[in-house]
Scaffold this motif. Structure first.
Motif, PDB file in Angstrom:
ATOM      1  N   GLU A   1       2.140  11.336   1.888  1.00 30.64           N
ATOM      2  CA  GLU A   1       2.464  12.424   2.813  1.00 30.64           C
ATOM      3  C   GLU A   1       1.456  13.558   2.686  1.00 30.64           C
ATOM      4  OE1 GLU A   1       6.519  13.753   2.717  1.00 30.64           O
ATOM      5  OE2 GLU A   1       7.278  11.709   2.381  1.00 30.64           O
ATOM      6  N   ARG A   2       1.041  13.838   1.462  1.00 26.64           N
ATOM      7  CA  ARG A   2       0.004  14.855   1.269  1.00 26.64           C
ATOM      8  C   ARG A   2      -1.279  14.465   2.009  1.00 26.64           C
ATOM      9  NH1 ARG A   2      -1.127  15.933  -4.857  1.00 26.64           N
ATOM     10  NH2 ARG A   2       0.591  14.536  -5.453  1.00 26.64           N
ATOM     11  N   LEU A   3      -1.642  13.189   1.935  1.00 27.67           N
ATOM     12  CA  LEU A   3      -2.847  12.721   2.620  1.00 27.67           C
ATOM     13  C   LEU A   3      -2.689  12.827   4.131  1.00 27.67           C
ATOM     14  CD1 LEU A   3      -5.641  11.456   2.645  1.00 27.67           C
ATOM     15  CD2 LEU A   3      -4.564   9.199   2.357  1.00 27.67           C
ATOM     16  N   LEU A   4      -1.512  12.527   4.648  1.00 24.45           N
ATOM     17  CA  LEU A   4      -1.266  12.645   6.087  1.00 24.45           C
ATOM     18  C   LEU A   4      -1.500  14.081   6.551  1.00 24.45           C
ATOM     19  CD1 LEU A   4      -0.167  11.681   8.851  1.00 24.45           C
ATOM     20  CD2 LEU A   4       2.136  12.134   7.950  1.00 24.45           C
TER      21      LEU A   4
ATOM     22  N   TYR B   1      -1.866   5.867  11.298  1.00 23.25           N
ATOM     23  CA  TYR B   1      -1.558   6.039   9.881  1.00 23.25           C
ATOM     24  C   TYR B   1      -0.070   5.800   9.679  1.00 23.25           C
ATOM     25  CZ  TYR B   1      -1.470   8.513   5.312  1.00 23.25           C
ATOM     26  OH  TYR B   1      -1.324   8.863   3.988  1.00 23.25           O
ATOM     27  N   MET B   2       0.255   5.025   8.665  1.00 20.53           N
ATOM     28  CA  MET B   2       1.642   4.681   8.370  1.00 20.53           C
ATOM     29  C   MET B   2       1.851   4.700   6.867  1.00 20.53           C
ATOM     30  SD  MET B   2       3.530   1.014   9.085  1.00 20.53           S
ATOM     31  CE  MET B   2       3.015   0.280   7.511  1.00 20.53           C
ATOM     32  N   ILE B   3       3.023   5.153   6.442  1.00 25.52           N
ATOM     33  CA  ILE B   3       3.414   5.077   5.042  1.00 25.52           C
ATOM     34  C   ILE B   3       4.445   3.955   4.906  1.00 25.52           C
ATOM     35  CG2 ILE B   3       4.457   6.297   3.095  1.00 25.52           C
ATOM     36  CD1 ILE B   3       3.516   8.906   4.391  1.00 25.52           C
ATOM     37  N   PRO B   4       4.102   2.862   4.254  1.00 23.20           N
ATOM     38  CA  PRO B   4       5.032   1.738   4.169  1.00 23.20           C
ATOM     39  C   PRO B   4       6.353   2.121   3.503  1.00 23.20           C
ATOM     40  CG  PRO B   4       2.827   1.037   3.565  1.00 23.20           C
ATOM     41  CD  PRO B   4       2.790   2.539   3.673  1.00 23.20           C
TER      42      PRO B   4
ATOM     43  N   ALA C   1       0.853  -1.188   0.000  1.00 21.96           N
ATOM     44  CA  ALA C   1       0.000   0.000   0.000  1.00 21.96           C
ATOM     45  C   ALA C   1       0.888   1.237   0.000  1.00 21.96           C
ATOM     46  CB  ALA C   1      -0.907  -0.012   1.223  1.00 21.96           C
ATOM     47  N   ASP C   2       0.293   2.365  -0.355  1.00 20.68           N
ATOM     48  CA  ASP C   2       0.991   3.645  -0.215  1.00 20.68           C
ATOM     49  C   ASP C   2       0.738   4.251   1.158  1.00 20.68           C
ATOM     50  OD1 ASP C   2       2.096   3.823  -2.919  1.00 20.68           O
ATOM     51  OD2 ASP C   2      -0.012   3.950  -3.532  1.00 20.68           O
ATOM     52  N   ALA C   3      -0.360   3.854   1.782  1.00 20.78           N
ATOM     53  CA  ALA C   3      -0.673   4.286   3.143  1.00 20.78           C
ATOM     54  C   ALA C   3      -1.539   3.215   3.790  1.00 20.78           C
ATOM     55  CB  ALA C   3      -1.405   5.628   3.146  1.00 20.78           C
TER      56      ALA C   3
ATOM     57  N   VAL D   1       8.724  10.415   8.012  1.00 18.54           N
ATOM     58  CA  VAL D   1       8.203  11.632   7.406  1.00 18.54           C
ATOM     59  C   VAL D   1       8.456  12.793   8.353  1.00 18.54           C
ATOM     60  CG1 VAL D   1       6.116  12.851   6.671  1.00 18.54           C
ATOM     61  CG2 VAL D   1       6.437  10.455   6.047  1.00 18.54           C
ATOM     62  N   GLN D   2       8.960  13.875   7.845  1.00 12.39           N
ATOM     63  CA  GLN D   2       9.128  15.105   8.615  1.00 12.39           C
ATOM     64  C   GLN D   2       8.004  16.064   8.221  1.00 12.39           C
ATOM     65  OE1 GLN D   2      11.344  15.350  11.014  1.00 12.39           O
ATOM     66  NE2 GLN D   2      12.281  13.357  10.516  1.00 12.39           N
ATOM     67  N   SER D   3       7.054  16.219   9.117  1.00  8.58           N
ATOM     68  CA  SER D   3       5.889  17.058   8.843  1.00  8.58           C
ATOM     69  C   SER D   3       5.588  17.906  10.067  1.00  8.58           C
ATOM     70  CB  SER D   3       4.674  16.185   8.508  1.00  8.58           C
ATOM     71  OG  SER D   3       3.470  16.886   8.707  1.00  8.58           O
ATOM     72  N   PRO D   4       5.473  19.224   9.920  1.00  6.30           N
ATOM     73  CA  PRO D   4       5.149  20.066  11.083  1.00  6.30           C
ATOM     74  C   PRO D   4       3.843  19.666  11.765  1.00  6.30           C
ATOM     75  CG  PRO D   4       5.937  21.414   9.264  1.00  6.30           C
ATOM     76  CD  PRO D   4       5.760  20.026   8.719  1.00  6.30           C
TER      77      PRO D   4
END
Length: 350
Positions: A279-282, A266-269, A91-93, A114-117
């Protein structure tokens, strides 16, 4: 659907499932958008609940087609493990309520950092290693049929539930439901958390056995059974399914002794083919407007509101942390199943 006292045979089936050897069966599938880039999202959340949110994401990202696959939690775990080993399409997510599975996958190096504020701003209990994030806030509640049980009669603690089963066994016989911990990873997680938290845990299992409580796999099925009157009450049901149901037949309470609180993870494999889109979806899911939309769907619960609020001392968050790896230990899992079986055998006799 199974009667609780028959759970022991599920132990062997569960061990088989955890190895990933069992066949997986998708529960539902939908596509959103028509862009050239395909984003594969696998989730335990009913498509109907998330449809408006995913449709909005697709509308705002016209380059994407979002393929949404709905799976049972155990099947999703097995499929994600296979994807991590490059034995099946990754999966992508991945978005799951069985957060112990997600912690296991991260610990097994199956996730991408992922580095996301927005993600970094989450409370510590809702993020781990920049690889796993809790998107929702959902309580485990007691659900009841309003026509059969008045609000004053609803047990507001586990000890009150025990008293109700002891004093009215025929009234409740076969008409209290909960998750089947063999078929539901979420059900197992709640039972595991109860076993650590509740001094009433053993007595509660005996009480369920005496009144022949029913275990089944799915939140939606349990809620529907309560609304139709087949069940009078349901224990430890994920509250989002109740908050998102406008049926006048059902009510719910947050147990006052303690209420378990879960954040779907939520995880991005690591093997995701479209990590940038994931990452956009996260970030989209964690944005303030979408969190408000998730609250409307019941996935971000109003634990602080005046009517249905929960005292801070009664809140028991299930953290996204290595502590959940204990719940995945084979010996610990076997011990929990043995406690369940032993309680039912002692309650019903040889």
């Amino acid at each position: 659907m199974i009667v609780l006292r028959t759970l022991l045979p599920w132990l062997m089936a569960l061990a088989f499932l955890v190895t990933g050897a069992a066949a997986q069966e998708m529960e539902d599938r939908a596509e959103f958008g028509s862009g050239e880039t395909r984003l594969l999202l696998r989730s335990t959340t009913d498509i109907a609940i998330l449809r408006p949110v995913i449709q909005l994401f697709a509308d705002r990202n016209p380059d994407l087609t979002i393929v949404y696959e709905q799976w049972g939690s155990n099947d999703l775990f097995a499929l994600s493990r296979a994807g991590c080993r490059e034995e099946s399409e990754p999966a992508d997510a991945v978005f799951s309520s069985a957060v112990q599975h997600m912690v296991w996958l991260v610990n097994a190096a199956c996730a991408r950092q992922v580095q996301s504020p927005l993600a970094s701003a989450l409370p510590p209990a809702r993020r781990w290693r920049n690889e796993l994030w809790g998107i929702t806030t959902e309580p485990a509640v007691i659900v009841y049929n309003k026509a059969a049980i008045s609000g004053a009669e609803v047990p507001r603690t586990r000890f009150a539930l025990l008293d109700a089963m002891r004093t009215r066994p025929e009234f409740f016989r076969g008409r209290i439901a909960t998750y089947d911990i063999g078929a539901s990873g979420l059900g197992f997680l709640f039972a595991y958390a109860d076993s650590l938290e509740a001094t009433s845990f053993g007595s509660l299992l005996e009480g369920f056995a005496r009144i022949e409580a029913v275990a089944t796999c799915c939140s939606a099925e349990i809620i529907r059974g309560v609304a139709e009157g087949r069940y009078l009450m349901a224990y430890n049901v994920l509250g989002s399914y109740v908050l998102g149901d406008q049926s006048a037949e059902i009510g719910f309470i947050l147990p006052e002794d303690y209420t378990l609180l879960l954040s779907r993870a939520y995880m991005i494999p690591r093997q995701a083919r479209q990590p940038e889109a994931a990452e956009r979806l996260l970030d989209f899911l964690l944005s303030t407007p979408v969190q408000a939309q998730l609250a409307d769907a019941g996935l971000v619960s109003p634990i602080d509101d005046a009517e249905n609020g929960l005292a801070p001392s009664a809140r028991r968050f299930i953290p996204l942390s290595p502590a959940l790896l204990v719940a995945m230990d084979r010996n610990r899992r076997a011990a929990l199943f043995a406690i369940w079986d032993d309680a039912f055998r002692r309650a019903t006799g040889p």
